[in-house]
Design a protein around this motif. Structure first.
Motif, PDB file in Angstrom:
ATOM      1  N   ARG A  11       0.852  -1.181   0.000  1.00 28.80           N
ATOM      2  CA  ARG A  11       0.000   0.000   0.000  1.00 28.80           C
ATOM      3  C   ARG A  11       0.894   1.239   0.000  1.00 28.80           C
ATOM      4  NH1 ARG A  11      -1.499  -3.744   3.588  1.00 28.80           N
ATOM      5  NH2 ARG A  11      -0.816  -2.599   5.442  1.00 28.80           N
ATOM      6  N   ILE A  12       1.047   1.842  -1.172  1.00 24.88           N
ATOM      7  CA  ILE A  12       1.983   2.952  -1.345  1.00 24.88           C
ATOM      8  C   ILE A  12       1.245   4.272  -1.189  1.00 24.88           C
ATOM      9  CG2 ILE A  12       3.667   4.022  -2.890  1.00 24.88           C
ATOM     10  CD1 ILE A  12       3.691   1.301  -4.442  1.00 24.88           C
ATOM     11  N   GLY A  13       1.693   5.089  -0.259  1.00 24.79           N
ATOM     12  CA  GLY A  13       1.123   6.413  -0.068  1.00 24.79           C
ATOM     13  C   GLY A  13       2.128   7.481  -0.456  1.00 24.79           C
ATOM     14  N   VAL A  14       1.688   8.435  -1.274  1.00 21.56           N
ATOM     15  CA  VAL A  14       2.562   9.522  -1.724  1.00 21.56           C
ATOM     16  C   VAL A  14       1.958  10.833  -1.235  1.00 21.56           C
ATOM     17  CG1 VAL A  14       3.742  10.576  -3.686  1.00 21.56           C
ATOM     18  CG2 VAL A  14       3.057   8.163  -3.799  1.00 21.56           C
ATOM     19  N   ALA A  15       2.629  11.484  -0.289  1.00 19.09           N
ATOM     20  CA  ALA A  15       2.093  12.725   0.271  1.00 19.09           C
ATOM     21  C   ALA A  15       3.190  13.458   1.026  1.00 19.09           C
ATOM     22  CB  ALA A  15       0.918  12.443   1.202  1.00 19.09           C
ATOM     23  N   GLY A  16       3.133  14.783   1.006  1.00 18.22           N
ATOM     24  CA  GLY A  16       4.109  15.585   1.727  1.00 18.22           C
ATOM     25  C   GLY A  16       3.562  16.960   2.032  1.00 18.22           C
ATOM     26  N   GLY A  17       4.382  17.752   2.695  1.00 21.39           N
ATOM     27  CA  GLY A  17       3.959  19.082   3.109  1.00 21.39           C
ATOM     28  C   GLY A  17       3.431  19.055   4.529  1.00 21.39           C
ATOM     29  N   MET A  18       3.784  20.056   5.323  1.00 16.10           N
ATOM     30  CA  MET A  18       3.425  20.049   6.731  1.00 16.10           C
ATOM     31  C   MET A  18       1.919  20.094   6.970  1.00 16.10           C
ATOM     32  SD  MET A  18       6.049  19.544   8.511  1.00 16.10           S
ATOM     33  CE  MET A  18       5.436  19.986  10.125  1.00 16.10           C
ATOM     34  N   ARG A  19       1.151  20.639   6.031  1.00  9.36           N
ATOM     35  CA  ARG A  19      -0.302  20.676   6.236  1.00  9.36           C
ATOM     36  C   ARG A  19      -0.887  19.265   6.220  1.00  9.36           C
ATOM     37  NH1 ARG A  19      -3.585  19.962   1.910  1.00  9.36           N
ATOM     38  NH2 ARG A  19      -2.617  19.828  -0.154  1.00  9.36           N
ATOM     39  N   LYS A  20      -0.132  18.291   5.716  1.00 10.36           N
ATOM     40  CA  LYS A  20      -0.624  16.909   5.668  1.00 10.36           C
ATOM     41  C   LYS A  20      -0.029  16.041   6.774  1.00 10.36           C
ATOM     42  CE  LYS A  20      -2.141  16.317   0.919  1.00 10.36           C
ATOM     43  NZ  LYS A  20      -2.223  15.342  -0.191  1.00 10.36           N
ATOM     44  N   LEU A  21       0.716  16.638   7.698  1.00 12.02           N
ATOM     45  CA  LEU A  21       1.412  15.851   8.716  1.00 12.02           C
ATOM     46  C   LEU A  21       0.471  14.951   9.503  1.00 12.02           C
ATOM     47  CD1 LEU A  21       3.924  15.102  10.321  1.00 12.02           C
ATOM     48  CD2 LEU A  21       3.554  17.143  11.728  1.00 12.02           C
ATOM     49  N   ALA A  22      -0.625  15.509  10.022  1.00 13.80           N
ATOM     50  CA  ALA A  22      -1.557  14.708  10.822  1.00 13.80           C
ATOM     51  C   ALA A  22      -2.175  13.588   9.994  1.00 13.80           C
ATOM     52  CB  ALA A  22      -2.645  15.597  11.414  1.00 13.80           C
ATOM     53  N   ALA A  23      -2.543  13.884   8.748  1.00 14.06           N
ATOM     54  CA  ALA A  23      -3.143  12.868   7.878  1.00 14.06           C
ATOM     55  C   ALA A  23      -2.151  11.745   7.588  1.00 14.06           C
ATOM     56  CB  ALA A  23      -3.613  13.510   6.574  1.00 14.06           C
ATOM     57  N   ILE A  24      -0.899  12.103   7.325  1.00 14.16           N
ATOM     58  CA  ILE A  24       0.119  11.089   7.050  1.00 14.16           C
ATOM     59  C   ILE A  24       0.373  10.248   8.292  1.00 14.16           C
ATOM     60  CG2 ILE A  24       2.555  10.734   6.461  1.00 14.16           C
ATOM     61  CD1 ILE A  24       2.334  13.326   4.762  1.00 14.16           C
ATOM     62  N   ARG A  25       0.435  10.906   9.457  1.00 14.10           N
ATOM     63  CA  ARG A  25       0.660  10.163  10.696  1.00 14.10           C
ATOM     64  C   ARG A  25      -0.473   9.158  10.935  1.00 14.10           C
ATOM     65  NH1 ARG A  25       3.948  11.629  14.979  1.00 14.10           N
ATOM     66  NH2 ARG A  25       4.002  13.838  14.372  1.00 14.10           N
ATOM     67  N   GLY A  26      -1.720   9.607  10.733  1.00 10.77           N
ATOM     68  CA  GLY A  26      -2.844   8.700  10.905  1.00 10.77           C
ATOM     69  C   GLY A  26      -2.812   7.540   9.918  1.00 10.77           C
ATOM     70  N   ALA A  27      -2.427   7.834   8.685  1.00 13.09           N
ATOM     71  CA  ALA A  27      -2.391   6.795   7.644  1.00 13.09           C
ATOM     72  C   ALA A  27      -1.388   5.697   7.966  1.00 13.09           C
ATOM     73  CB  ALA A  27      -2.083   7.426   6.290  1.00 13.09           C
ATOM     74  N   ILE A  28      -0.214   6.081   8.484  1.00 10.17           N
ATOM     75  CA  ILE A  28       0.782   5.045   8.793  1.00 10.17           C
ATOM     76  C   ILE A  28       0.505   4.396  10.143  1.00 10.17           C
ATOM     77  CG2 ILE A  28       2.564   5.978   7.284  1.00 10.17           C
ATOM     78  CD1 ILE A  28       3.870   7.331   9.609  1.00 10.17           C
ATOM     79  N   ASN A  29      -0.093   5.132  11.071  1.00  6.92           N
ATOM     80  CA  ASN A  29      -0.477   4.521  12.344  1.00  6.92           C
ATOM     81  C   ASN A  29      -1.489   3.410  12.128  1.00  6.92           C
ATOM     82  OD1 ASN A  29       1.081   5.901  14.244  1.00  6.92           O
ATOM     83  ND2 ASN A  29      -0.390   7.565  14.467  1.00  6.92           N
ATOM     84  N   GLY A  30      -2.431   3.628  11.204  1.00  8.68           N
ATOM     85  CA  GLY A  30      -3.499   2.662  10.970  1.00  8.68           C
ATOM     86  C   GLY A  30      -3.186   1.622   9.918  1.00  8.68           C
ATOM     87  N   GLY A  31      -1.997   1.677   9.327  1.00  6.03           N
ATOM     88  CA  GLY A  31      -1.643   0.697   8.309  1.00  6.03           C
ATOM     89  C   GLY A  31      -2.325   0.929   6.969  1.00  6.03           C
ATOM     90  N   TRP A  32      -2.886   2.124   6.775  1.00  7.09           N
ATOM     91  CA  TRP A  32      -3.519   2.424   5.481  1.00  7.09           C
ATOM     92  C   TRP A  32      -2.474   2.420   4.364  1.00  7.09           C
ATOM     93  CZ3 TRP A  32      -8.816   3.100   5.219  1.00  7.09           C
ATOM     94  CH2 TRP A  32      -9.475   3.219   6.444  1.00  7.09           C
ATOM     95  N   VAL A  33      -1.249   2.765   4.702  1.00  3.94           N
ATOM     96  CA  VAL A  33      -0.133   2.623   3.770  1.00  3.94           C
ATOM     97  C   VAL A  33       0.993   1.899   4.498  1.00  3.94           C
ATOM     98  CG1 VAL A  33      -0.724   4.714   2.472  1.00  3.94           C
ATOM     99  CG2 VAL A  33       0.919   4.861   4.335  1.00  3.94           C
ATOM    100  N   ASN A  34       1.726   1.059   3.796  1.00  2.00           N
ATOM    101  CA  ASN A  34       2.912   0.428   4.388  1.00  2.00           C
ATOM    102  C   ASN A  34       4.185   0.756   3.609  1.00  2.00           C
ATOM    103  OD1 ASN A  34       2.576  -1.269   2.167  1.00  2.00           O
ATOM    104  ND2 ASN A  34       1.824  -2.996   3.373  1.00  2.00           N
ATOM    105  N   VAL A  35       4.041   1.566   2.571  1.00  2.67           N
ATOM    106  CA  VAL A  35       5.180   2.174   1.875  1.00  2.67           C
ATOM    107  C   VAL A  35       4.864   3.667   1.816  1.00  2.67           C
ATOM    108  CG1 VAL A  35       6.470   2.376  -0.275  1.00  2.67           C
ATOM    109  CG2 VAL A  35       5.683   0.123   0.491  1.00  2.67           C
ATOM    110  N   LEU A  36       5.755   4.470   2.358  1.00  6.04           N
ATOM    111  CA  LEU A  36       5.513   5.912   2.421  1.00  6.04           C
ATOM    112  C   LEU A  36       6.554   6.668   1.613  1.00  6.04           C
ATOM    113  CD1 LEU A  36       4.027   8.400   3.620  1.00  6.04           C
ATOM    114  CD2 LEU A  36       5.673   8.302   5.526  1.00  6.04           C
ATOM    115  N   ILE A  37       6.085   7.560   0.753  1.00  4.42           N
ATOM    116  CA  ILE A  37       6.956   8.459   0.003  1.00  4.42           C
ATOM    117  C   ILE A  37       6.584   9.873   0.420  1.00  4.42           C
ATOM    118  CG2 ILE A  37       7.692   9.230  -2.294  1.00  4.42           C
ATOM    119  CD1 ILE A  37       6.866   6.408  -3.302  1.00  4.42           C
ATOM    120  N   THR A  38       7.490  10.540   1.119  1.00  2.00           N
ATOM    121  CA  THR A  38       7.187  11.859   1.665  1.00  2.00           C
ATOM    122  C   THR A  38       8.435  12.729   1.618  1.00  2.00           C
ATOM    123  OG1 THR A  38       6.105  12.990   3.518  1.00  2.00           O
ATOM    124  CG2 THR A  38       7.716  11.292   4.083  1.00  2.00           C
ATOM    125  N   ASP A  39       8.349  13.929   2.191  1.00  2.00           N
ATOM    126  CA  ASP A  39       9.483  14.853   2.157  1.00  2.00           C
ATOM    127  C   ASP A  39      10.247  14.822   3.477  1.00  2.00           C
ATOM    128  OD1 ASP A  39       8.684  17.399   3.921  1.00  2.00           O
ATOM    129  OD2 ASP A  39       6.899  16.746   2.852  1.00  2.00           O
TER     130      ASP A  39
END
Length: 339
Positions: A288-316
């Motif tokens: 599950r590859i998630g591509v997202a970056g930027g500080m405005r998305k920090l909480a969303a990215i944290r939630g996504a990896i905490n919940g296993g919605w993505v298991n490959v993360l591409i970010t800044d």
């Protein structure tokens, strides 16, 4: 001359032993001599030279160091993988906000090109500028490199949303010689009866059935409240639905499936009028590859990896560093809003 017995540590080594080990190490590592040449020069067997080089490394006379070039963050990637149990993390250099999407897209394209296989079935979300930049950065292949590309969420709404969704699926399928599956339906409809009518359509049903074959998902991570792109898509929530999600602590969404900072699915009433892969099916996809970056998305990215919605993360790099820090309350926001 027969060399003295091998030392077991620097403290037990004699000056003669240390001199021999160091001389061999210098000849091999600094002067570039082959072990056979060192053997002839010092009148030692080649096996002895090999053993001395090994000892020099064990005793710390020779130390290997990897110098990471500027803009490469292997250590940061490894720390995130270990902290969150991720399969892989790719960190793009954060230069400025204007170029962030292109940097993330370039990194994601390179990752896909080196990891996808001919039997892979890729499911892709839409309404993501970063995913568009990812696909546009990929190179066309002269041979088939993917089996199928499947749209994971409805894309009909505004003309912009429909065009973007179709463009993502068609371009990725074209580049990889894969069979495309489009979702010719909105992401959100007025009620469950209309949703069911769409799902009864053969073309829509074929794509929904294909979701079960997806073994790699490629998704953007949406914020909550929604980004301007999502708000302009023609698939917006009502004020009451937004308020329900806000009070429940939603921080982000993937394919319209909302979650909180811990990654817990929200399962709001909105799901009764949603045409999208289910949370359960999404979480069962192996990669599950998630591509997202930027500080405005920090909480969303944290939630996504905490919940296993993505298991490959591409970010800044900026977001990556913050993800290693404990979450903190967002000043001025409700207590459930954490960054």
């Amino acid at each position: 001359m027969t060399p003295p017995n091998d030392p077991t540590s620097l403290t037990t080594a004699t000056p003669d032993q240390l001199r021999l080990l160091t001389k061999i190490a210098v000849l091999y590592h600094e002067e570039g001599l082959a072990q056979g040449d060192i053997s002839g020069r010092l009148n030692l067997s080649q096996a002895r030279v090999s053993r001395c080089l090994k000892l020099a490394a064990e005793l710390g006379i020779v130390r290997t160091s990897v110098v990471q070039p500027a803009g490469i963050y292997v250590g940061l990637e490894k720390a995130l993988e270990e902290k969150y149990g991720l399969q892989e993390v790719v960190v793009a250099d954060m230069v400025d906000d204007a170029s962030l999407g292109m940097r993330l897209g370039s990194c994601a394209a390179s990752y896909l090109e080196t990891t996808i296989e001919v039997n892979d079935v890729v499911g892709i979300s839409n309404w993501s500028t970063t995913l568009l930049q990812t696909v546009e950065a990929m190179r066309s292949r002269p041979r088939k490199v993917l089996s199928e590309v499947i749209q994971l969420i409805g894309g009909v709404g505004s003309p912009q949303a429909q065009i973007q969704a179709t463009r993502l699926v068609s371009h990725l399928a074209e580049l990889t010689s894969a069979k495309p599956f489009y979702m010719a339906a909105p992401g959100l409809v007025a009620n469950n009866n209309i949703r069911q009518a769409f799902l009864d359509d053969p073309a829509v049903a074929a794509t929904a059935e294909a979701w079960s074959r997806v073994n790699t998902s490629l998704v953007g991570i949406g914020t909550f409240p929604a980004s301007p792109l999502w708000q302009a898509s023609g698939n917006a929530l009502t004020a009451a639905e937004e308020n329900e999600l806000l009070e429940s602590g939603a921080v982000g969404e993937i394919c319209l499936r909302y979650f909180d900072i811990d990654g817990k699915p929200m399962n709001p009433a909105i799901e009764e009028r949603m045409i999208s892969i289910s949370s359960e099916a999404m979480l069962q996809i192996p990669r599950r590859i998630g591509v997202a970056g930027g500080m405005r998305k920090l909480a969303a990215i944290r939630g996504a990896i905490n919940g296993g919605w993505v298991n490959v993360l591409i970010t800044d790099s900026e977001v990556a560093r913050q993800l290693l820090e404990p979450p903190r309350l967002d000043p001025g926001a409700p207590a459930s809003r954490i960054r």
